[in-house]
Motif scaffolding. Structure first.
Motif, mmCIF file in Angstrom:
data_model
loop_
_atom_site.group_PDB
_atom_site.id
_atom_site.type_symbol
_atom_site.label_atom_id
_atom_site.label_comp_id
_atom_site.label_asym_id
_atom_site.label_seq_id
_atom_site.Cartn_x
_atom_site.Cartn_y
_atom_site.Cartn_z
ATOM 1 N N THR A 1 0.809 -1.221 0.000
ATOM 2 C CA THR A 1 0.000 0.000 0.000
ATOM 3 C C THR A 1 0.842 1.271 0.000
ATOM 4 N N ALA B 1 6.590 -1.443 -1.170
ATOM 5 C CA ALA B 1 7.093 -1.868 -2.478
ATOM 6 C C ALA B 1 8.612 -1.991 -2.462
ATOM 7 N N SER C 1 2.278 -2.490 -8.743
ATOM 8 C CA SER C 1 1.793 -1.629 -7.663
ATOM 9 C C SER C 1 1.897 -0.156 -8.038
#
Length: 105
Positions: free
Chosen positions: A2, A7, A36
């Motif tokens: 998120t 990441a 992402s």
């Protein structure tokens, strides 16, 4: 994932584990990081480059070439390595005349 930090952690974990797990797992983990959209350009390029290498190692040559080309076109710090990967792709496929042409021609 998120946040950009999530990441980054997953990117670094995938790269650290890539010598210890099957390349298809590495490619999958790196795909999740790339998809992402949370990483800055330089780190996105790194994830794309190493996913291209993983694809090469598991025989997904078109996916590998596509990743290498994306990194090479970006012109970042891994562009030279990506161009080298593109030059060697025909050799890995057994196309030695094309390899010779790209490396010496």
């Amino acid at each position: 994932m998120t946040t950009a930090a999530d990441a980054l952690v997953e990117l670094l974990a995938a790269l650290a584990r890539r010598q210890h797990e099957h390349r298809s797992i590495t490619a999958s983990r790196l795909t999740a990081v790339i998809d992402s959209g949370l990483l800055p350009t330089e780190l996105h390029e790194m994830a794309t480059y190493y996913r291209a290498k993983a694809h090469r190692d598991i025989g997904h040559s078109q996916d590998s070439r596509r990743g290498y080309q994306q990194v090479a076109d970006g012109g970042g710090c891994l562009a030279h390595a990506a161009r080298r990967g593109l030059a060697q792709a025909p050799r890995l496929a057994g196309d030695f005349p094309t390899t010779f042409e790209r490396t010496l021609g």
